[in-house]
Design a protein around this motif. Structure first.
Motif, PDB file in Angstrom:
ATOM      1  N   VAL A  20      -5.970  11.551 -11.006  1.00  0.00           N
ATOM      2  CA  VAL A  20      -6.158  11.160  -9.393  1.00  0.00           C
ATOM      3  C   VAL A  20      -6.404  12.737  -8.609  1.00  0.00           C
ATOM      4  CG1 VAL A  20      -5.339   9.259 -10.140  1.00  0.00           C
ATOM      5  CG2 VAL A  20      -3.624  10.979  -9.168  1.00  0.00           C
ATOM      6  N   LEU A  70       2.101   1.151  -3.789  1.00  0.00           N
ATOM      7  CA  LEU A  70       1.633   2.250  -4.578  1.00  0.00           C
ATOM      8  C   LEU A  70       1.178   3.089  -4.203  1.00  0.00           C
ATOM      9  CD1 LEU A  70      -1.291  -0.874  -4.629  1.00  0.00           C
ATOM     10  CD2 LEU A  70      -0.203  -0.191  -6.502  1.00  0.00           C
ATOM     11  N   GLU A  71       1.294   3.933  -3.313  1.00  0.00           N
ATOM     12  CA  GLU A  71       0.835   5.491  -2.964  1.00  0.00           C
ATOM     13  C   GLU A  71       1.948   6.142  -3.958  1.00  0.00           C
ATOM     14  OE1 GLU A  71      -0.929   7.776  -1.271  1.00  0.00           O
ATOM     15  OE2 GLU A  71      -2.837   5.773  -0.815  1.00  0.00           O
ATOM     16  N   ALA A 112       0.879  -1.745   0.357  1.00  0.00           N
ATOM     17  CA  ALA A 112      -0.436  -0.158  -0.708  1.00  0.00           C
ATOM     18  C   ALA A 112       0.962   1.128  -0.286  1.00  0.00           C
ATOM     19  CB  ALA A 112      -1.284   0.050   1.532  1.00  0.00           C
ATOM     20  N   LYS A 168      -3.769  10.380   1.327  1.00  0.00           N
ATOM     21  CA  LYS A 168      -3.446   9.216   0.878  1.00  0.00           C
ATOM     22  C   LYS A 168      -3.553   9.090  -0.836  1.00  0.00           C
ATOM     23  CE  LYS A 168      -1.769   6.387   4.222  1.00  0.00           C
ATOM     24  NZ  LYS A 168      -1.770   4.932   4.946  1.00  0.00           N
ATOM     25  N   PHE A 169      -3.666   8.711  -2.146  1.00  0.00           N
ATOM     26  CA  PHE A 169      -4.446   7.888  -3.261  1.00  0.00           C
ATOM     27  C   PHE A 169      -5.579   6.617  -2.807  1.00  0.00           C
ATOM     28  CE2 PHE A 169      -0.700  10.474  -5.030  1.00  0.00           C
ATOM     29  CZ  PHE A 169      -1.602  11.607  -5.169  1.00  0.00           C
ATOM     30  N   GLY A 170      -4.560   5.999  -2.351  1.00  0.00           N
ATOM     31  CA  GLY A 170      -5.740   4.781  -2.188  1.00  0.00           C
ATOM     32  C   GLY A 170      -5.217   3.477  -2.980  1.00  0.00           C
ATOM     33  N   TYR A 171      -5.827   2.329  -3.191  1.00  0.00           N
ATOM     34  CA  TYR A 171      -5.537   1.885  -4.406  1.00  0.00           C
ATOM     35  C   TYR A 171      -6.576   0.238  -3.422  1.00  0.00           C
ATOM     36  CZ  TYR A 171      -4.017  -1.377  -7.889  1.00  0.00           C
ATOM     37  OH  TYR A 171      -4.234  -2.252  -9.239  1.00  0.00           O
ATOM     38  N   TYR A 190       3.920   5.086  -6.222  1.00  0.00           N
ATOM     39  CA  TYR A 190       3.028   4.751  -7.951  1.00  0.00           C
ATOM     40  C   TYR A 190       2.283   5.195  -8.433  1.00  0.00           C
ATOM     41  CZ  TYR A 190       1.391   2.166 -11.385  1.00  0.00           C
ATOM     42  OH  TYR A 190       0.643   1.714 -12.860  1.00  0.00           O
ATOM     43  N   VAL A 191       0.745   5.726  -7.762  1.00  0.00           N
ATOM     44  CA  VAL A 191      -0.223   6.338  -7.922  1.00  0.00           C
ATOM     45  C   VAL A 191       0.544   8.376  -7.893  1.00  0.00           C
ATOM     46  CG1 VAL A 191      -2.093   7.646  -7.701  1.00  0.00           C
ATOM     47  CG2 VAL A 191      -1.874   4.983  -7.831  1.00  0.00           C
ATOM     48  N   GLU A 246      -0.207  -3.638 -12.437  1.00  0.00           N
ATOM     49  CA  GLU A 246       0.540  -2.697 -11.985  1.00  0.00           C
ATOM     50  C   GLU A 246       2.085  -2.972 -11.724  1.00  0.00           C
ATOM     51  OE1 GLU A 246      -1.354  -0.202 -11.946  1.00  0.00           O
ATOM     52  OE2 GLU A 246      -2.962  -0.807 -11.299  1.00  0.00           O
ATOM     53  N   LEU A 281      -6.462  -4.092  -3.606  1.00  0.00           N
ATOM     54  CA  LEU A 281      -4.993  -4.848  -3.123  1.00  0.00           C
ATOM     55  C   LEU A 281      -5.643  -5.648  -2.202  1.00  0.00           C
ATOM     56  CD1 LEU A 281      -1.777  -4.718  -2.731  1.00  0.00           C
ATOM     57  CD2 LEU A 281      -2.592  -2.914  -1.160  1.00  0.00           C
TER      58      LEU A 281
END
Length: 167
Positions: A34, A21-22, A18, A41-44, A24-25, A84, A47
């Motif tokens: 986004v 991924l922050e 997670a 946080k952007f969140g995913y 990455y986003v 991803e 996941l």
């Protein structure tokens, strides 16, 4: 020489994924609209599915024992999808990403697809090099548009494990 590991991630490592991924986003926010949440946080949201749904596989990347990125693979029908793929900036442009991609493709034989935003020129060049080297011949993408975003889709086959040198 780098010691590169592509390690299946456990559910206990989901907070690490997670966090990666922050990053990455955040990288993608240059190309794609986004929104960051109220919590910063952007969140995913998908996941947790990587430990509950068949055909999903999460991986952590380590280089010389240190965390260096992630890979999320999922199977859509009969096709494997590089959902991803993220290598931290300090580990880019030295063959690590190509090595990791090849390791993942060897792990899952069959048809593969990799999508990349047309606007993301560096990623398009990376995937063209990585896929063509893996396939042993140039692989040209097909362009398509979805929800107002232009994409390139690479399609190719993996025959499974082969010997790959360490980087």
């Amino acid at each position: 020489m780098h010691n590169i590991e592509v390690i299946p991630a456990t559910v206990g490592q989901s907070p690490i994924l997670a966090n990666l991924l922050e990053l990455y986003v955040h990288d993608f926010s240059e190309f794609f609209d986004v929104e960051i949440g109220a919590n910063g946080k952007f969140g995913y949201p998908p996941l947790p599915l990587y430990w509950t749904e068949e055909g999903r596989h999460p991986f952590l990347i380590r280089v010389n024992g240190k965390l260096a990125g992630l890979v999320l693979v999922k199977k859509s029908g009969a096709v494997w999808d590089m959902a991803e793929f993220f290598v931290i900036r300090g580990c880019r442009r030295n063959g690590i990403g190509i090595y990791v991609a090849h390791q993942v493709w060897q792990r899952f034989p069959g048809a593969w697809e990799v999508r990349v935003m047309t606007e993301n020129r560096a990623a398009r060049q990376f995937w063209a090099r990585a896929i063509s080297a893996f396939a042993g011949e140039p692989v040209s993408p097909v362009s398509f548009e979805k929800d107002g975003v232009n994409w390139e889709l690479f399609s190719f086959e993996s025959t499974g494990p082969s010997l790959s040198p360490k980087i």
